[in-house]
Design an enzyme around this catalytic site. Structure first.
Site, PDB file in Angstrom:
ATOM      1  N   SER A 198       0.974  -1.081   0.244  1.00  0.00           N
ATOM      2  CA  SER A 198      -0.039   0.114   0.048  1.00  0.00           C
ATOM      3  C   SER A 198       0.987   1.237  -0.129  1.00  0.00           C
ATOM      4  O   SER A 198       2.087   1.136   0.572  1.00  0.00           O
ATOM      5  CB  SER A 198      -0.986  -0.091   1.359  1.00  0.00           C
ATOM      6  OG  SER A 198      -1.454   1.342   1.474  1.00  0.00           O
ATOM      7  N   TYR A 205      -2.072   0.135  10.400  1.00  0.00           N
ATOM      8  CA  TYR A 205      -2.122  -0.605   9.097  1.00  0.00           C
ATOM      9  C   TYR A 205      -0.881  -0.114   8.549  1.00  0.00           C
ATOM     10  O   TYR A 205      -0.255  -0.700   7.804  1.00  0.00           O
ATOM     11  CB  TYR A 205      -3.518  -0.048   8.465  1.00  0.00           C
ATOM     12  CG  TYR A 205      -3.602  -0.284   6.926  1.00  0.00           C
ATOM     13  CD1 TYR A 205      -3.778  -1.718   6.740  1.00  0.00           C
ATOM     14  CD2 TYR A 205      -3.202   0.606   6.135  1.00  0.00           C
ATOM     15  CE1 TYR A 205      -3.796  -2.076   5.339  1.00  0.00           C
ATOM     16  CE2 TYR A 205      -3.330  -0.014   4.680  1.00  0.00           C
ATOM     17  CZ  TYR A 205      -3.704  -1.269   4.176  1.00  0.00           C
ATOM     18  OH  TYR A 205      -3.762  -1.485   2.838  1.00  0.00           O
TER      19      TYR A 205
HETATM   20  P1  NAD Z   1     -11.230  -6.861   1.088  1.00  0.00           P
HETATM   21  O1  NAD Z   1     -11.483  -6.545   2.483  1.00  0.00           O
HETATM   22  O2  NAD Z   1     -12.428  -6.786  -0.023  1.00  0.00           O
HETATM   23  O3  NAD Z   1     -10.610  -8.384   0.899  1.00  0.00           O
HETATM   24  C1  NAD Z   1      -9.700  -8.660   1.948  1.00  0.00           C
HETATM   25  C2  NAD Z   1      -9.720 -10.073   1.935  1.00  0.00           C
HETATM   26  O4  NAD Z   1      -8.756 -10.522   3.129  1.00  0.00           O
HETATM   27  C3  NAD Z   1     -11.035 -10.686   2.250  1.00  0.00           C
HETATM   28  O5  NAD Z   1     -11.367 -11.744   1.398  1.00  0.00           O
HETATM   29  C4  NAD Z   1     -10.911 -11.210   3.529  1.00  0.00           C
HETATM   30  O6  NAD Z   1     -12.001 -12.177   4.164  1.00  0.00           O
HETATM   31  C5  NAD Z   1      -9.421 -11.462   3.602  1.00  0.00           C
HETATM   32  N1  NAD Z   1      -9.128 -11.848   5.008  1.00  0.00           N
HETATM   33  C6  NAD Z   1      -8.858 -10.810   6.169  1.00  0.00           C
HETATM   34  N2  NAD Z   1      -8.532 -11.339   7.256  1.00  0.00           N
HETATM   35  C7  NAD Z   1      -7.930 -12.740   6.827  1.00  0.00           C
HETATM   36  C8  NAD Z   1      -7.533 -13.930   7.402  1.00  0.00           C
HETATM   37  N3  NAD Z   1      -7.273 -13.502   8.699  1.00  0.00           N
HETATM   38  N4  NAD Z   1      -7.169 -14.751   7.084  1.00  0.00           N
HETATM   39  C9  NAD Z   1      -7.418 -15.014   5.692  1.00  0.00           C
HETATM   40  N5  NAD Z   1      -8.109 -14.108   5.173  1.00  0.00           N
HETATM   41  C10 NAD Z   1      -8.329 -13.004   5.695  1.00  0.00           C
HETATM   42  O7  NAD Z   1     -10.014  -6.006   0.752  1.00  0.00           O
HETATM   43  P2  NAD Z   1      -9.237  -5.470  -0.589  1.00  0.00           P
HETATM   44  O8  NAD Z   1      -9.178  -4.030  -0.691  1.00  0.00           O
HETATM   45  O9  NAD Z   1      -9.467  -6.446  -1.501  1.00  0.00           O
HETATM   46  O10 NAD Z   1      -7.780  -5.736   0.148  1.00  0.00           O
HETATM   47  C11 NAD Z   1      -6.978  -6.687  -0.345  1.00  0.00           C
HETATM   48  C12 NAD Z   1      -5.386  -6.168  -0.165  1.00  0.00           C
HETATM   49  O11 NAD Z   1      -5.290  -5.074  -0.915  1.00  0.00           O
HETATM   50  C13 NAD Z   1      -5.120  -5.917   1.391  1.00  0.00           C
HETATM   51  O12 NAD Z   1      -3.855  -6.498   1.957  1.00  0.00           O
HETATM   52  C14 NAD Z   1      -5.160  -4.436   1.526  1.00  0.00           C
HETATM   53  O13 NAD Z   1      -4.539  -4.095   2.602  1.00  0.00           O
HETATM   54  C15 NAD Z   1      -4.528  -4.011   0.169  1.00  0.00           C
HETATM   55  N6  NAD Z   1      -4.869  -2.775  -0.188  1.00  0.00           N
HETATM   56  C16 NAD Z   1      -6.285  -2.252  -0.487  1.00  0.00           C
HETATM   57  C17 NAD Z   1      -6.441  -0.986  -0.990  1.00  0.00           C
HETATM   58  C18 NAD Z   1      -7.670  -0.373  -1.513  1.00  0.00           C
HETATM   59  O14 NAD Z   1      -7.904   0.852  -1.645  1.00  0.00           O
HETATM   60  N7  NAD Z   1      -8.811  -1.444  -1.493  1.00  0.00           N
HETATM   61  C19 NAD Z   1      -5.465  -0.148  -1.039  1.00  0.00           C
HETATM   62  C20 NAD Z   1      -4.009  -0.335  -0.424  1.00  0.00           C
HETATM   63  C21 NAD Z   1      -3.782  -1.901  -0.224  1.00  0.00           C
END
Ligand code: NAD
Length: 256
Positions: free
Chosen positions: A144, A157
């Protein structure tokens, strides 16, 4: 796209929804055998079945909450039991509760670090153990922009992602000679299911979220899950065989 991952076994943590789910679909489209991971067996099994139906490859759901070492070990062990090898790992599972340093309390801090950092660390550990036996593999850390900026409202985070960035560099530096690569993708801002739900819980609709992004992101729009998955495919495939320890910004210029 054309079979860039044919025959490879790829594990994507947290892939029952959001960015992880889209990455899992892209992997299958590229011919990989896919391990879908998450904490909800019903959703996970359905997600794996959908992949098999859509792309005609093999996909399996492995239940694991990656916040403990034991669960990470089990995830990789079950992958080996099912497919016999692991060629790629995408450390995607993540949680992003908000909080400034003044608001953050220990339970939230521990939960964030357990999933985002400990999960990536121990999934990498057990994946590396297996990749050493088969001559190598590719690990992708879903990072991120906040790792660099230390966002005020997302400080724990941000710190967890900063530690993950160090993990990326450490694996890259020490396992290149074994054919194991590790690369990081700097995700900017994606309207994933989790991101939409987080904003809705604060009274911000999806439309309002996208409107805010128009001014915040230099390119004028949020990234899509597909934008992220395209970069991940490159890093998992042999096209990037000389690429390790890199930080691929897919963030619309957010980090500039
Ligand atoms: P999301 O919440 O839609 O998906 C996250 C996934 O991780 C979900 O399927 C959730 O069930 C799973 N998860 C959470 N805790 C878990 C655990 N203990 N064991 C197994 N699975 C687990 O969010 P997203 O936006 O798709 O996020 C995916 C990645 O992208 C993350 O690492 C997040 O930090 C990163 N990210 C997202 C953004 C954004 O703007 N959406 C920005 C920067 C980084």
């Amino acid at each position: 796209m054309s079979n860039r991952l044919i025959g490879k076994v790829i594990v994507i943590t947290g892939s029952t929804q959001g960015i992880g789910k889209t990455i899992a679909h892209f992997c299958a489209k590229e011919g990989a055998y896919v391990v879908v991971n998450g904490r909800n067996s019903e959703t996970g099994k359905a997600a794996a079945k959908e992949i098999e139906t859509m792309y005609g490859t093999k996909a399996v759901f492995i239940h694991a909450d990656v916040s403990t070492e034991a669960a990470c070990r089990e995830l990789i062990e079950k992958t080996i039991a099912y497919f016999g090898r692991i060629d790629g790992l995408v450390n995607n599972a993540g949680i992003f509760p908000r909080g400034t340093i003044l608001e953050t309390e220990e339970p939230d801090f521990d939960a964030i670090f357990a999933v985002n950092m400990k999960g990536a660390f121990f999934c990498s550990k057990y994946a590396i153990q297996e990749m050493l036996k088969t001559g190598g593999g590719s690990i992708v850390q879903i990072g991120s922009t906040n790792a660099y900026k230390g966002a005020k409202e997302l400080v724990a985070y941000s710190c967890s992602k900063g530690a993950m960035l160090t993990l990326n560099r450490s694996i890259a530096a020490h396992y290149a000679k074994d054919g194991i690569r590790s690369n990081w993708v700097t995700v900017g801002w994606v309207a994933s299911k989790g991101e939409i739900e987080l904003h809705e819980s604060m009274g911000i609709s999806e439309a309002q979220l996208k409107e805010r992004a128009k001014t915040a992101v230099p390119t004028g729009e949020m990234q899509t899950e597909e934008d992220i998955a395209h970069g991940v495919m490159y890093l998992l495939s042999d096209e990037s065989k000389q690429v390790t320890g890199t930080e691929l910004d897919i963030n619309g210029g957010l980090g500039l």
